[in-house]
Design a protein around this motif. Structure first.
Motif, PDB file in Angstrom:
ATOM      1  N   PHE A  40      55.814 109.835 -77.368  1.00 37.84           N
ATOM      2  CA  PHE A  40      56.632 109.717 -76.607  1.00 37.84           C
ATOM      3  C   PHE A  40      57.251 108.404 -76.255  1.00 37.84           C
ATOM      4  CE2 PHE A  40      56.243 106.769 -72.548  1.00 37.84           C
ATOM      5  CZ  PHE A  40      57.162 107.613 -71.463  1.00 37.84           C
ATOM      6  N   ALA A  41      56.546 106.937 -76.923  1.00 35.93           N
ATOM      7  CA  ALA A  41      57.263 105.821 -77.441  1.00 35.93           C
ATOM      8  C   ALA A  41      58.286 105.822 -78.305  1.00 35.93           C
ATOM      9  CB  ALA A  41      56.277 105.394 -78.608  1.00 35.93           C
ATOM     10  N   LEU A  42      58.708 107.463 -79.235  1.00 37.25           N
ATOM     11  CA  LEU A  42      59.637 107.578 -79.574  1.00 37.25           C
ATOM     12  C   LEU A  42      60.619 108.282 -79.151  1.00 37.25           C
ATOM     13  CD1 LEU A  42      60.574 107.542 -83.098  1.00 37.25           C
ATOM     14  CD2 LEU A  42      59.902 109.958 -82.450  1.00 37.25           C
ATOM     15  N   LEU A  43      60.661 108.613 -77.687  1.00 36.26           N
ATOM     16  CA  LEU A  43      61.384 109.409 -77.018  1.00 36.26           C
ATOM     17  C   LEU A  43      62.151 108.113 -76.140  1.00 36.26           C
ATOM     18  CD1 LEU A  43      62.336 111.915 -74.939  1.00 36.26           C
ATOM     19  CD2 LEU A  43      60.632 112.114 -74.015  1.00 36.26           C
ATOM     20  N   VAL A  44      60.949 107.515 -76.054  1.00 36.83           N
ATOM     21  CA  VAL A  44      62.263 106.000 -75.147  1.00 36.83           C
ATOM     22  C   VAL A  44      62.825 105.547 -76.585  1.00 36.83           C
ATOM     23  CG1 VAL A  44      60.671 103.684 -74.614  1.00 36.83           C
ATOM     24  CG2 VAL A  44      59.359 105.395 -73.784  1.00 36.83           C
ATOM     25  N   MET A  45      62.575 105.068 -77.465  1.00 39.75           N
ATOM     26  CA  MET A  45      63.119 104.600 -78.078  1.00 39.75           C
ATOM     27  C   MET A  45      64.989 105.392 -78.696  1.00 39.75           C
ATOM     28  SD  MET A  45      61.066 103.268 -81.478  1.00 39.75           S
ATOM     29  CE  MET A  45      62.029 103.087 -82.224  1.00 39.75           C
ATOM     30  N   PHE A  46      64.855 106.388 -78.020  1.00 40.98           N
ATOM     31  CA  PHE A  46      66.047 107.431 -77.995  1.00 40.98           C
ATOM     32  C   PHE A  46      66.907 107.531 -77.017  1.00 40.98           C
ATOM     33  CE2 PHE A  46      64.422 109.560 -82.302  1.00 40.98           C
ATOM     34  CZ  PHE A  46      65.891 109.622 -82.926  1.00 40.98           C
TER      35      PHE A  46
END
Length: 541
Positions: A387-393
């Motif tokens: 989820f954190a990676l998705l927010v970064m993208f």
């Protein structure tokens, strides 16, 4: 009369004594003493399988630290040695929780146990065999795939001794160097990217720290993929040694997972076609390009044949690809972490090769499981990172909108994008979140490249455009003839003139009430401009 305890005199003396204590040396001595004590106790009460790690850990640090210092000394970024040393330490320490997960949480139901047993047997054979007379050892399986990892483990144990935790440390250390090669590749082929941010992501992302830290294929693939990417960067930047790194890394990945080698080869072919032409083309330039294309084409054909042999398919066409991907989906449709439930009696499901499903494949491979899909604590922890990676993208969308242009302008971006898309398309057939979490680490280093592409040029009038230029160190007198062309700044107090007085220069001129400006201007290389001369001259007294 002596001061009583607690009085100001006693407190001041104690403070003076504490200030004289060399605290860094005292801390180092305490750590060394504690480590030696732990080593003695472990060697008495445990076997080499455990206490051998206490010898291997400092040995790996002692080998790696000078190498990192050499890399940092030639690197333009600041404080890079401290960052690399911290990254290597964190990667080695992650071998311990990885070991606990495999042999405590799962009770030894992990591939690392089999690799350790088979590797110990091979190491014992290598210790007694006559290597000059030839090695004849039966693995009981084909070399490609699991057999090759057993060979690597046996060679490691022949050097370090058969230590299970020590083996985890060595493979974790190997994975760190793969991550470092990914970072160096970005610096070589895409220097305008945010390499500092990329270093923090690729060295400290939890999945990249944790999963490639055990005895097995993950750490070996991380090292070999990093070596292949490093060679690709050198090829795109026309540097020496590119083909050696590409060949060595490709052979390493092909012996374990040849389908990943084929994906990397496809990205390399696209990147090479889009590579910039040099400003000055030599007479042998076209011939060299043709030979390189032939070599890369031959490597691609060999990789496809290796993939066909590895999976036991007939040919390399669309039907064979469909067969491999469908069988992968069927084999991974088991366990509590299954993504899409299927009936046990179902045959291998058909996998669609339609590229329209690529966006769903990218989301499934890079960003799943979602928090609401977690079925255990391991999946829940993994979902937080996803989820954190998705927010970064999502937050990096302004940067990602530049990818179509950078795809053509920067061939390394094309290599990273093609490999990421093909990997997501191929591995979206995995139907188990636990397996997908481990396999994902093979694409994350190149997927993270898309997060650090440079932002668009700041528009006129923005804060970035108004930022003052950097101050460069220059030799004295270099700015003498250039300051008159600079735009006027805020009014400042003029400095006290230190140049030679003007009348001394005009001593040979004819007596007159005024003197023309050209006769009083001194050469910029001999006299620094003063407030009087910078305005075009002065009147005679």
């Amino acid at each position: 009369m002596a001061a009583a305890p607690g009085e100001p005199g006693t407190t001041g003396a104690a403070s003076a004594v504490l200030r004289r204590v060399p605290w860094p040396s005292a801390l180092a001595a305490t750590l060394v003493t504690g480590y030696v004590t732990l080593f003695v106790l472990a060697s008495v009460h445990t076997s080499y399988d455990t206490w051998g790690a206490l010898l291997i850990l400092p040995a790996l640090m002692a080998i790696g630290t000078p190498l990192l210092a050499r890399i940092a000394a030639a690197n333009p970024e600041r404080d890079v040695f401290r960052l690399l040393l911290l990254a290597m330490t964190a990667k080695l320490l992650c071998a311990f929780p990885r070991y606990l997960m495999a042999f405590v949480l799962y009770g030894g139901a992990a591939d690392a146990k089999m690799y350790h047993q088979k590797g110990s047997e091979l190491a014992a054979y290598l210790d007694t065999a006559d290597l000059l007379g030839g090695v004849h050892y039966d693995l009981g399986m084909k070399v490609a795939g699991t057999g090759f990892v057993i060979i690597v483990t046996g060679i490691v144990y022949a050097i370090t001794g058969p230590s299970l935790i020590g083996g985890f440390l060595v493979f974790s250390w190997m994975g760190f160097w793969g991550l470092l090669l990914f970072w160096r590749a970005l610096q070589i082929a895409f220097p305008e990217a945010d390499t500092r941010k990329y270093a923090k992501l690729v060295f400290f992302l939890p999945s990249l720290l944790f999963w490639p830290s055990s005895i097995g294929k993950d750490a070996w693939m991380m090292f070999c993929l990093g070596l292949t990417t490093y060679g690709t960067a050198r090829l795109l930047d026309r540097r020496f040694g590119a083909f050696f790194c590409i060949a060595l890394g490709s052979v390493g990945t092909a012996m374990v997972r040849p389908h990943v080698t084929a994906l990397a080869g496809a990205g390399l072919m696209v990147a090479y076609v889009l590579r910039r032409r040099p400003q000055q083309v030599s007479a042998l330039g076209p011939l060299r390009t043709i030979l390189t294309a032939v070599v890369l084409g031959a490597m691609a054909v060999l990789m496809l044949q290796q993939v066909s042999t590895f999976f036991g398919t007939d040919g390399t066409g669309g039907d064979a690809v469909n067969q491999v991907l469908s069988e992968t989906s069927r084999r991974t449709s088991q366990g509590n972490s299954m993504i899409n439930a299927t009936a046990p009696e179902d045959a291998a499901p058909k996998f669609s090769l339609n590229p329209a499903g690529l966006p769903v494949a990218v989301i499934s491979v890079l960003f799943r499981p979602f928090p609401f899909e977690a079925s255990n604590i391991q999946n829940l922890i993994q979902s937080v990172e996803c989820f954190a990676l998705l927010v970064m993208f999502i937050r990096a969308w302004p940067r990602l909108s530049r990818l179509p242009r950078l795809f053509v302008q920067r061939s390394y971006v094309a290599f990273a994008a093609v490999y990421t898309l093909l990997f997501c398309w191929a591995f979206s057939t995995i139907n188990n979140m636990g397996i997908l979490s481990r396999e994902r680490v093979q694409v994350l280093p190149l997927a993270l490249v898309l997060l650090v592409v440079p932002a668009a040029t700041a528009s006129r009038g923005s804060s970035a455009a108004r930022r003052p230029p950097p101050v460069w160190r220059v030799s004295p007198g270099q700015w003498g003839a250039r300051r008159t062309s600079e735009p006027p700044g805020p009014p400042t107090e003029p400095p006290v003139p230190t140049a030679v007085p003007a009348p001394a220069v005009r001593s040979t001129a004819a007596p007159s009430s005024t003197v023309s400006p050209p006769s009083i201007v001194s050469p910029p290389s001999t006299v620094s401009p003063s407030p009087s001369t910078s305005q075009g001259g002065s009147t005679a007294p």
